[in-house]
Design a protein around this motif. Structure first.
Motif, PDB file in Angstrom:
ATOM      1  N   SER A 117       0.805  -1.229   0.000  1.00 38.20           N
ATOM      2  CA  SER A 117       0.000   0.000   0.000  1.00 38.20           C
ATOM      3  C   SER A 117       0.836   1.277   0.000  1.00 38.20           C
ATOM      4  CB  SER A 117      -0.941  -0.013   1.195  1.00 38.20           C
ATOM      5  OG  SER A 117      -0.252  -0.357   2.395  1.00 38.20           O
ATOM      6  N   ASP A 119       1.747   4.573  -1.366  1.00 39.47           N
ATOM      7  CA  ASP A 119       1.020   5.483  -2.262  1.00 39.47           C
ATOM      8  C   ASP A 119       1.557   6.906  -2.233  1.00 39.47           C
ATOM      9  OD1 ASP A 119       0.182   6.258   0.236  1.00 39.47           O
ATOM     10  OD2 ASP A 119      -1.966   6.021  -0.163  1.00 39.47           O
ATOM     11  N   GLN A 145       0.571   1.386  -4.726  1.00 41.94           N
ATOM     12  CA  GLN A 145      -0.883   1.326  -4.844  1.00 41.94           C
ATOM     13  C   GLN A 145      -1.371   2.441  -5.764  1.00 41.94           C
ATOM     14  OE1 GLN A 145      -3.141   1.232  -1.201  1.00 41.94           O
ATOM     15  NE2 GLN A 145      -5.091   1.117  -2.261  1.00 41.94           N
ATOM     16  N   ASN A 147      -4.780   4.148  -7.690  1.00 44.88           N
ATOM     17  CA  ASN A 147      -6.240   4.294  -7.684  1.00 44.88           C
ATOM     18  C   ASN A 147      -6.717   4.388  -9.132  1.00 44.88           C
ATOM     19  OD1 ASN A 147      -8.929   5.014  -7.422  1.00 44.88           O
ATOM     20  ND2 ASN A 147      -8.577   6.612  -5.913  1.00 44.88           N
ATOM     21  N   SER A 155      -7.659   4.601  -1.652  1.00 48.01           N
ATOM     22  CA  SER A 155      -6.299   5.115  -1.556  1.00 48.01           C
ATOM     23  C   SER A 155      -5.552   4.825  -2.853  1.00 48.01           C
ATOM     24  CB  SER A 155      -5.564   4.467  -0.385  1.00 48.01           C
ATOM     25  OG  SER A 155      -6.215   4.738   0.841  1.00 48.01           O
ATOM     26  N   GLY A 156      -4.420   5.475  -3.008  1.00 50.08           N
ATOM     27  CA  GLY A 156      -3.568   5.196  -4.151  1.00 50.08           C
ATOM     28  C   GLY A 156      -3.247   6.433  -4.965  1.00 50.08           C
ATOM     29  N   THR A 182      -3.997  -2.521  -6.836  1.00 45.91           N
ATOM     30  CA  THR A 182      -5.164  -1.651  -6.928  1.00 45.91           C
ATOM     31  C   THR A 182      -6.390  -2.367  -6.400  1.00 45.91           C
ATOM     32  OG1 THR A 182      -6.277  -0.043  -8.363  1.00 45.91           O
ATOM     33  CG2 THR A 182      -6.051  -2.279  -9.228  1.00 45.91           C
TER      34      THR A 182
END
Length: 254
Positions: A117, A119, A145, A147, A155-156, A182
């Protein structure tokens, strides 16, 4: 009725195999990550044993099953009870900078670890600093990550910014950029969901072909969950993160 983990995991594997057949892919190229949010450690152990047994019978090689936690608090609580399994443990939920030390200590108890995760540059730098300082095995595997749906609840980093950030993260000491993650669009439109997964694959291909330092290993695609794993596999997923299809509806958090 007791949960039949062998059957639920077999059902998931059948879905993956069918999607692979439709996409002319080898099912062995897709690994199952057990998303164990809210599940107690003893149930996780049973699920891992079921997955390993199924894989040994079907391939003769033993399982490549992964486990993933969404919350640092749960990761920290369960890690000591699962450490003897020497699994590859992934953090698949958001990670705040002030919880990096807690997360890395828990992940270090497993056989190998990955943070899916990442980001932001700030989080990547924090993880890099702690990995270099010896907080976990170095290099620490990380995913970026992204989005892909643009939904504000997810998140991302945006797909437009993902390549530049991935190249920057790939150059950080103590980290190994291993791939991209993702969460699919929250939509009944399967075409829309598939398009998002295709976008992540395109981001991956752009980064890997860039020739930038630290990007050659970034081939993994962690995408697809219980509701949309078929679309993800068809788009090239190498890891599918499955929770409810294995464990059933999650119990409420206590």
């Amino acid at each position: 009725m007791p949960l039949d983990l062998v059957q639920t995991i077999a059902n998931v594997c059948d879905r993956v195999s069918a999607a692979c057949a439709a996409g002319a892919r080898d099912p062995q190229d897709v690994r199952l990550l057990l998303a164990t949010k809210t599940q107690p450690a003893d149930l996780v152990r049973r699920a891992v044993a079921a997955a390993q047994g199924l894989d040994l019978r079907t391939t003769g090689r033993g399982a490549r099953v992964l486990v993933g936690e969404n919350r640092v608090q749960e990761l920290t609580a369960k890690a000591p009870d699962l450490a003897d399994l020497r699994l590859e443990a992934h953090l698949i939920g958001p990670l705040q900078s002030n919880k990096v030390n807690h997360a890395l200590r828990a992940l270090a108890l497993h056989g190998s670890a990955c943070v899916e995760s990442v980001d932001s540059w700030e989080l990547a730098r924090r993880l890099s600093d702690r990995a270099v300082a010896g907080a976990t095995a170095s290099p620490l595997d990380v995913f970026l990550q992204v989005n892909v749906s643009g939904e504000p609840t997810k998140s991302g980093v945006s797909p437009q910014a993902a390549s530049d950030l991935a190249v920057a993260v790939g150059g950080l000491a103590g980290l190994r950029l291993r791939g991209f993650m993702t969460i699919g669009a929250n939509s009944a439109d399967r075409g829309l969901v598939r398009a998002g997964f295709d976008t992540l694959r395109e981001v991956r291909d752009t980064v890997v072909s860039s020739g930038a330092v630290g990007t050659s290993d970034a081939v993994e695609l962690s995408m697809g969950m219980s509701r949309d794993l078929e679309e993800a596999v068809l788009a090239g997923a190498t890891i599918v993160r499955v929770g409810t299809a294995v464990f059933g509806t999650r119990p409420p958090l206590g």
